[in-house]
Design an enzyme around this catalytic site. Structure first.
Site, mmCIF file in Angstrom:
data_model
loop_
_atom_site.group_PDB
_atom_site.id
_atom_site.type_symbol
_atom_site.label_atom_id
_atom_site.label_comp_id
_atom_site.label_asym_id
_atom_site.label_seq_id
_atom_site.Cartn_x
_atom_site.Cartn_y
_atom_site.Cartn_z
ATOM 1 N N GLU A 195 19.663 12.060 -22.786
ATOM 2 C CA GLU A 195 19.696 13.277 -21.976
ATOM 3 C C GLU A 195 20.537 13.059 -20.730
ATOM 4 O O GLU A 195 20.474 12.006 -20.091
ATOM 5 C CB GLU A 195 18.291 13.695 -21.558
ATOM 6 N N PHE A 233 22.090 15.313 -17.072
ATOM 7 C CA PHE A 233 22.025 16.531 -16.261
ATOM 8 C C PHE A 233 23.370 16.713 -15.555
ATOM 9 O O PHE A 233 24.056 15.740 -15.248
ATOM 10 C CB PHE A 233 20.883 16.468 -15.243
ATOM 11 N N THR A 241 20.831 19.289 -19.611
ATOM 12 C CA THR A 241 19.812 20.136 -19.001
ATOM 13 C C THR A 241 20.398 21.425 -18.439
ATOM 14 O O THR A 241 21.590 21.531 -18.183
ATOM 15 C CB THR A 241 19.066 19.384 -17.886
ATOM 16 N N ARG A 290 10.492 26.971 -21.398
ATOM 17 C CA ARG A 290 10.067 27.975 -20.428
ATOM 18 C C ARG A 290 10.842 27.798 -19.127
ATOM 19 O O ARG A 290 11.237 28.766 -18.489
ATOM 20 C CB ARG A 290 8.568 27.861 -20.162
ATOM 21 N N LYS A 312 4.894 27.565 -32.106
ATOM 22 C CA LYS A 312 6.330 27.494 -31.830
ATOM 23 C C LYS A 312 7.106 27.012 -33.063
ATOM 24 O O LYS A 312 8.194 27.514 -33.353
ATOM 25 C CB LYS A 312 6.602 26.581 -30.635
#
Length: 626
Positions: free
Chosen positions: A30, A32, A62, A121, A186
């Site tokens: 990951e 950002f 992200t 979310r 989900k």
């Protein structure tokens, strides 16, 4: 389309019997988006380096609250998808996003070839420290499940959708049982796999995983691992995210909490132990077989973790010297990293000249409507298009100050230029305009001779030794999967003065197995030993149940196009560092205008005596290799 779920399934089919349960079948990183342009440039270079050397199955990028980082997130994701040759999972959040903003983001992702979305979310509003029980985003999509449904309704099966799992529970959940129930909903709504919040107590994750399986959640669940980088950030992150920390972890960190290097080393050890515990926790093969790393945009810790787990190899320059720059993936499909873009899915062959500038080659060929997937053939064929006239890919340049530090503030003699190339080969200079990554591990076999060759005025920018039937599993030369054998012809490409070009011509004419192609910035060509035809296979492999694979070639016409780019780099990346009229400016200008770019091929790949090097090294007064 390059759906991550399909790639996971392919990896599982490919490696059915895991010989080492402590070694992941796949892993992901990951990133950002940084806040500054300089930080963005540095991250793009780091992604290139980490994907080429560590070979993640995918990377994810992200998304800032309310789309605050949308432009930078898309820039990072698009770069990784187009140029780094890796699959991209794009974060997308509900919080603060209207329907039109969601559609805009998804359409932009689709236009860029991105087909994997992590539906979240998102962060709570700035007025709240965290979500509370029963909270929703208050936006068009109230929760992640609504975003999953929206994506499925609007885009069908185009996107592979991931969702988040929370081993220690989401703040808005009323109970662990309700958390699992909602996660199952989900998946039933259309999500394809789960990535979890980071944690440090493996027992908590394994309990969560067991609950998921009992609830008939059968999709891949990737545990999130965040290597500890510093004591203060570790305490801050675990407190903010309400992450449990076992006492045994604190006992190891507390005594060295003021020593950042010691913290990082212990952090690597802890992460390795966690990964091994998770991977070996069950006899069920697809219980846990992949790991997701929260890199924090850092490289060293993740590299060390994968190395200690045996997921990557390290190639030593000699018995006493090893470097994290020298790691190589254990299973390369081709000698070069293939693109993940759908339109390039059948691409199997590239000219060798862009081996150290692959992003430039991808950019210059991105308008092609067909890519060579068999023999290279005629490079002028309409099926292969034309190499773009774009002569330089500035996105891959480094800061002016860094270029000065690497290339020299005031070079005055040719020897100053030669030394820059020699230092690149040594590894003390990490970048030169023609080579975006450190020296390839296969060149370590002749590294000391290459240093002297550059110091003698033969400025190498590309080379490979000959290989005759080495197993495809070899950590240095191997590619294409297990069970095959790989071959390659020796090749060297270098800038040389007119005087040294004449020496090379004479040498090649005395060696019947060699060809030489040369050109200067004015377009004057020299050649020797060239027979009819011209396009030459430089790398090929023989594998069970497959035709011979020929992924790297030398094509004279492609070499001419590359030469234009190569000479332009003297101007755009080196000459422009100095004021016109200065000694340094005139020196680089002279090199650009008078030197030849020369490529030499030794067609005798069977002999083991290194004929190409045996012929060239004496020209620079270098002793022959043994």
């Amino acid at each position: 389309m390059s759906h991550i779920l399909k790639k996971i399934e392919e990896r599982r089919r490919k490696i059915r019997d895991r010989e080492d349960k402590n070694k992941p079948l796949y892993y992901s990183f990951e990133y950002f988006p940084p806040k500054t342009e300089a930080g963005l440039d540095n991250l793009l270079s780091r992604i290139d380096r980490m994907t080429s050397r560590l070979d993640p199955l995918f990377v994810d990028v992200t998304w800032g609250s309310s789309g605050s980082t949308a432009a930078r997130t898309m820039a990072v994701a698009s770069h990784a998808q187009r140029f780094a040759g890796t699959h991209v999972l794009l974060h997308l959040t509900c919080s603060g996003m209207s329907r039109s903003q969601l559609e805009q983001a998804l359409n932009q992702a689709k236009a860029g070839g991105i087909c994997n979305i992590l539906a979240l979310r998102g962060d709570p509003p700035r007025s709240k420290r965290s979500w509370k029980i029963g909270d929703v985003s208050g936006s068009y999509c109230a929760r992640a499940i609504d975003l999953v449904r929206f994506i499925k309704n609007q885009y069908g099966d185009y996107f592979c959708i991931a969702v988040a799992g929370h081993p220690e529970g989401h703040p808005s959940s009323v109970s662990p049982e309700a958390e699992i129930k909602h996660l199952k909903e989900k998946i039933d709504a259309g999500a394809d796999f789960i990535m979890t919040q980071f944690f440090y107590d493996t027992n908590i994750f394994l309990k969560f995983l067991k609950a998921c399986r009992e609830a008939k959640i059968d999709c891949p669940i990737l545990p999130g691992i965040m290597p500890i980088q510093s004591y203060s950030s570790f305490i801050r992150m675990t407190d903010y995210c309400n992450i449990s920390v076992p006492g045994r972890v604190m006992e190891r960190l507390e005594p060295v909490k003021d020593d950042d290097e010691a913290i990082k080393e212990i952090g690597v050890e802890i992460a390795v132990e966690m990964c091994q515990t998770l991977l070996s926790a069950s006899e069920n093969e697809d219980y846990v077989d992949g790991i997701h790393f929260y890199t924090l945009n850092l490289e060293r810790s993740v590299t060390q973790i994968l190395l200690k787990m045996g997921a990557i190899d390290i190639v030593r320059q000699n018995e006493d010297k090893a470097s994290l720059n020298n790691v190589v993936p254990t299973d390369r499909p081709l000698p070069w990293r293939p693109s993940t873009l759908q339109e390039r899915s059948k691409e199997e062959i590239r000219p060798i000249n862009w081996a150290n500038r692959p992003a430039s080659y991808v950019m210059r060929t991105e308008t092609w409507d067909e890519f060579p997937n068999g023999r290279w053939g005629d490079a002028t064929s309409p099926a292969f298009g034309e190499l773009s006239e774009v002569s330089h890919f500035y996105n891959f340049s480094i800061l002016w100050e860094d270029r000065i530090a690497m290339l020299g503030a005031r070079p005055k003699r040719l020897e100053d230029v030669y030394e820059v190339f020699a230092k690149y080969v040594e590894g003390t200079v990490t970048y030169i305009p023609w080579c975006e990554t450190p020296l390839q591990p296969e060149s370590f076999l002749i590294q000391s001779q290459l240093v002297k060759l550059n110091q003698g005025g033969f400025l190498t920018i590309n080379s490979q030794p000959s290989v005759n039937g080495i197993p495809s599993s070899n950590s240095t030369f191997g590619w294409g999967g297990r069970g095959g054998y790989v071959y390659q012809k020796a090749y060297v490409e270098c800038f040389v003065s007119p005087e040294n070009a004449e020496k090379l011509l004479k040498t090649v004419n005395e060696n019947s197995s060699m060809n030489l192609y040369g050109i200067n910035s004015s377009g004057k060509e020299i050649n020797a030993g060239i027979s009819e035809g011209g396009t030459t296979a430089l790398t090929w492999g023989v594998f069970p149940n497959r035709e011979i694979v020929q992924p790297t070639v030398f094509d004279p016409q492609a070499f001419r196009v590359w030469a234009e780019e190569a000479f332009s780099l003297w101007t755009n990346m080196w000459l422009d560092l100095y004021e016109p009229g200065t000694d340094s400016y005139e020196l680089i200008e002279t090199v650009r205008d008078t030197f030849f770019l020369v490529a030499i091929i030794d067609n005798d790949f069977v002999s083991k005596d290194g004929a190409i090097w045996r012929a060239i090294f004496p020209l620079a007064d270098i002793e022959e290799t043994t």
